[in-house]
Write a protein that holds these residues in place. Structure first.
Motif, mmCIF file in Angstrom:
data_model
loop_
_atom_site.group_PDB
_atom_site.id
_atom_site.type_symbol
_atom_site.label_atom_id
_atom_site.label_comp_id
_atom_site.label_asym_id
_atom_site.label_seq_id
_atom_site.Cartn_x
_atom_site.Cartn_y
_atom_site.Cartn_z
ATOM 1 N N TRP A 71 -33.802 -78.529 35.954
ATOM 2 C CA TRP A 71 -33.704 -78.854 34.450
ATOM 3 C C TRP A 71 -32.667 -79.689 34.376
ATOM 4 C CZ3 TRP A 71 -31.879 -74.329 36.337
ATOM 5 C CH2 TRP A 71 -30.519 -74.005 35.898
ATOM 6 N N MET A 72 -32.697 -80.366 33.144
ATOM 7 C CA MET A 72 -31.613 -81.256 32.587
ATOM 8 C C MET A 72 -31.598 -80.883 31.162
ATOM 9 S SD MET A 72 -32.648 -84.641 34.485
ATOM 10 C CE MET A 72 -31.241 -85.572 33.833
ATOM 11 N N ASN A 73 -30.752 -81.526 30.407
ATOM 12 C CA ASN A 73 -30.493 -81.288 29.047
ATOM 13 C C ASN A 73 -31.494 -81.833 28.300
ATOM 14 O OD1 ASN A 73 -29.807 -83.911 28.633
ATOM 15 N ND2 ASN A 73 -27.551 -83.155 27.550
ATOM 16 N N ASP A 74 -31.656 -81.501 27.092
ATOM 17 C CA ASP A 74 -32.823 -82.037 25.953
ATOM 18 C C ASP A 74 -32.599 -83.647 25.678
ATOM 19 O OD1 ASP A 74 -30.776 -81.843 24.374
ATOM 20 O OD2 ASP A 74 -31.825 -80.506 22.950
ATOM 21 N N ASP A 75 -31.702 -84.378 26.438
ATOM 22 C CA ASP A 75 -31.703 -85.821 26.311
ATOM 23 C C ASP A 75 -32.605 -86.388 27.251
ATOM 24 O OD1 ASP A 75 -30.139 -85.382 24.093
ATOM 25 O OD2 ASP A 75 -28.328 -86.501 25.364
ATOM 26 N N TRP A 76 -33.349 -85.419 28.141
ATOM 27 C CA TRP A 76 -34.107 -86.078 29.222
ATOM 28 C C TRP A 76 -35.489 -85.226 29.319
ATOM 29 C CZ3 TRP A 76 -32.722 -90.177 32.249
ATOM 30 C CH2 TRP A 76 -31.300 -90.557 32.054
ATOM 31 N N GLN A 77 -36.419 -85.978 29.680
ATOM 32 C CA GLN A 77 -37.692 -85.439 29.888
ATOM 33 C C GLN A 77 -38.185 -85.125 31.309
ATOM 34 O OE1 GLN A 77 -39.882 -84.058 27.362
ATOM 35 N NE2 GLN A 77 -40.937 -83.246 29.317
ATOM 36 N N MET A 78 -38.193 -83.984 31.697
ATOM 37 C CA MET A 78 -38.548 -83.686 33.134
ATOM 38 C C MET A 78 -40.241 -83.987 33.521
ATOM 39 S SD MET A 78 -35.901 -82.949 35.039
ATOM 40 C CE MET A 78 -36.565 -82.449 36.668
ATOM 41 N N ALA A 79 -40.483 -84.644 34.321
ATOM 42 C CA ALA A 79 -41.810 -84.733 34.670
ATOM 43 C C ALA A 79 -42.076 -83.313 35.685
ATOM 44 C CB ALA A 79 -42.191 -86.004 35.735
ATOM 45 N N SER A 99 -38.579 -86.213 38.817
ATOM 46 C CA SER A 99 -38.415 -87.331 37.997
ATOM 47 C C SER A 99 -38.001 -86.770 36.628
ATOM 48 C CB SER A 99 -39.642 -88.136 38.258
ATOM 49 O OG SER A 99 -39.581 -89.438 37.351
ATOM 50 N N ALA A 100 -37.254 -87.755 35.725
ATOM 51 C CA ALA A 100 -36.941 -87.472 34.433
ATOM 52 C C ALA A 100 -36.773 -88.687 34.181
ATOM 53 C CB ALA A 100 -35.785 -86.822 34.416
ATOM 54 N N THR A 101 -37.323 -88.846 32.582
ATOM 55 C CA THR A 101 -37.098 -89.977 31.600
ATOM 56 C C THR A 101 -36.077 -89.814 30.599
ATOM 57 O OG1 THR A 101 -39.196 -90.317 32.264
ATOM 58 C CG2 THR A 101 -38.481 -91.629 30.365
ATOM 59 N N ALA A 102 -35.370 -90.900 30.175
ATOM 60 C CA ALA A 102 -34.435 -90.676 29.322
ATOM 61 C C ALA A 102 -35.143 -90.682 27.888
ATOM 62 C CB ALA A 102 -33.214 -91.601 29.122
ATOM 63 N N LEU A 110 -22.119 -88.829 30.771
ATOM 64 C CA LEU A 110 -22.218 -88.160 32.022
ATOM 65 C C LEU A 110 -23.283 -86.905 31.693
ATOM 66 C CD1 LEU A 110 -18.664 -87.660 33.463
ATOM 67 C CD2 LEU A 110 -20.234 -89.282 34.130
ATOM 68 N N TYR A 111 -24.393 -86.652 32.758
ATOM 69 C CA TYR A 111 -25.255 -85.946 32.407
ATOM 70 C C TYR A 111 -25.365 -84.901 33.853
ATOM 71 C CZ TYR A 111 -26.805 -87.962 27.983
ATOM 72 O OH TYR A 111 -27.002 -88.297 26.902
ATOM 73 N N PRO A 112 -25.568 -83.863 33.551
ATOM 74 C CA PRO A 112 -25.926 -82.875 34.827
ATOM 75 C C PRO A 112 -27.481 -82.775 35.120
ATOM 76 C CG PRO A 112 -25.602 -81.449 32.689
ATOM 77 C CD PRO A 112 -25.478 -82.765 32.476
ATOM 78 N N VAL A 113 -27.683 -82.678 36.378
ATOM 79 C CA VAL A 113 -28.968 -82.207 36.846
ATOM 80 C C VAL A 113 -28.853 -80.647 37.519
ATOM 81 C CG1 VAL A 113 -30.963 -82.472 38.464
ATOM 82 C CG2 VAL A 113 -29.802 -84.397 37.383
ATOM 83 N N HIS A 114 -29.660 -79.656 37.257
ATOM 84 C CA HIS A 114 -29.554 -78.351 37.682
ATOM 85 C C HIS A 114 -30.683 -78.136 38.596
ATOM 86 C CE1 HIS A 114 -26.119 -77.299 34.921
ATOM 87 N NE2 HIS A 114 -26.771 -78.171 33.978
ATOM 88 N N ALA A 115 -30.359 -77.104 39.383
ATOM 89 C CA ALA A 115 -31.445 -76.398 40.122
ATOM 90 C C ALA A 115 -30.956 -75.095 40.399
ATOM 91 C CB ALA A 115 -31.509 -77.248 41.527
ATOM 92 N N ARG A 116 -32.132 -74.036 40.526
ATOM 93 C CA ARG A 116 -31.522 -72.979 41.015
ATOM 94 C C ARG A 116 -32.723 -72.459 41.517
ATOM 95 N NH1 ARG A 116 -29.764 -69.924 36.098
ATOM 96 N NH2 ARG A 116 -31.670 -70.551 35.227
ATOM 97 N N PHE A 117 -32.367 -71.442 42.619
ATOM 98 C CA PHE A 117 -33.358 -70.587 43.705
ATOM 99 C C PHE A 117 -32.665 -69.333 43.583
ATOM 100 C CE2 PHE A 117 -34.465 -69.242 48.114
ATOM 101 C CZ PHE A 117 -35.574 -69.160 47.719
ATOM 102 N N VAL A 133 -24.001 -84.425 38.971
ATOM 103 C CA VAL A 133 -23.719 -85.394 37.863
ATOM 104 C C VAL A 133 -23.649 -86.644 37.926
ATOM 105 C CG1 VAL A 133 -21.590 -85.652 36.220
ATOM 106 C CG2 VAL A 133 -22.019 -83.392 37.473
ATOM 107 N N PHE A 134 -24.379 -87.544 37.082
ATOM 108 C CA PHE A 134 -24.606 -88.738 37.283
ATOM 109 C C PHE A 134 -24.088 -89.278 35.489
ATOM 110 C CE2 PHE A 134 -28.602 -87.513 35.317
ATOM 111 C CZ PHE A 134 -28.904 -88.122 34.392
ATOM 112 N N LYS A 135 -23.796 -90.812 35.583
ATOM 113 C CA LYS A 135 -23.594 -91.423 34.378
ATOM 114 C C LYS A 135 -24.970 -92.110 33.949
ATOM 115 C CE LYS A 135 -20.447 -94.791 32.042
ATOM 116 N NZ LYS A 135 -21.272 -94.630 30.917
ATOM 117 N N ALA A 136 -25.164 -91.745 32.780
ATOM 118 C CA ALA A 136 -26.504 -92.458 32.113
ATOM 119 C C ALA A 136 -26.027 -93.940 31.496
ATOM 120 C CB ALA A 136 -27.025 -91.728 31.101
ATOM 121 N N VAL A 137 -26.584 -94.988 31.675
ATOM 122 C CA VAL A 137 -26.265 -96.454 31.056
ATOM 123 C C VAL A 137 -27.194 -96.863 30.463
ATOM 124 C CG1 VAL A 137 -25.379 -98.540 31.929
ATOM 125 C CG2 VAL A 137 -24.545 -96.557 33.100
#
Length: 143
Positions: A71-79, A99-102, A110-117, A133-137
């Motif tokens: 998951w990512m925060n709600d500024d991004w839509q995960m496919a 894949s995710a779309t802004a 800066l935005y995080p991408v999380h994974a959990r198992f 963590v990545f920087k959105a431009v």
């Protein structure tokens, strides 16, 4: 006054750099099982999909079964769907492309991408949670 500003700016830059590097590499390993988030760029242009891979590697002596959630925060839509049922034999690997779309409200930030198992080993529940963590431009607005 100018010295104070420069000093404060230098300290802030070190703190931000340290915070980002705290998640590098974006992997978590326990009991011989490693969950990683691979190929997340340092910077991502918001007009293009962000693509990356989530990988589970079982270096332990027992098979693992559980669910991977991404998951990512709600500024991004995960496919795709999350969580995903996963199993890996000893020495085995599981991976998926993500894949995710802004969304319109995304910021140059800066935005995080999380994974959990989560899995069980010897009656103990174990959770892996890497963060990339990545920087959105955002593209420049037309003049």
């Amino acid at each position: 006054m100018q010295y104070s500003f420069r000093f404060t700016a230098a300290i802030a830059a070190v703190m931000v750099t340290g915070a980002v590097r705290a998640f590098d590499p974006p992997s978590d390993t326990q009991e011989g099982v490693c969950l990683s988030i691979d190929a997340v760029p340092k910077e991502a242009v918001t007009g293009k999909p962000l693509t990356f891979t989530v990988r589970l590697k079982n270096n332990g002596g027992q098979a693992v079964t559980g669910a991977v959630e991404v998951w990512m925060n709600d500024d991004w839509q995960m496919a795709g769907s999350s969580p995903m049922a996963v199993s890996a034999d000893p020495g085995g690997t599981w991976q998926t492309s993500c894949s995710a779309t802004a969304r319109e409200r995304v910021l140059d930030a800066l935005y995080p991408v999380h994974a959990r198992f989560v899995f069980e080993r010897n009656g103990k529940r174990i959770g892996l949670h890497p963060v990339a963590v990545f920087k959105a431009v955002r593209p420049a607005a037309p003049a």
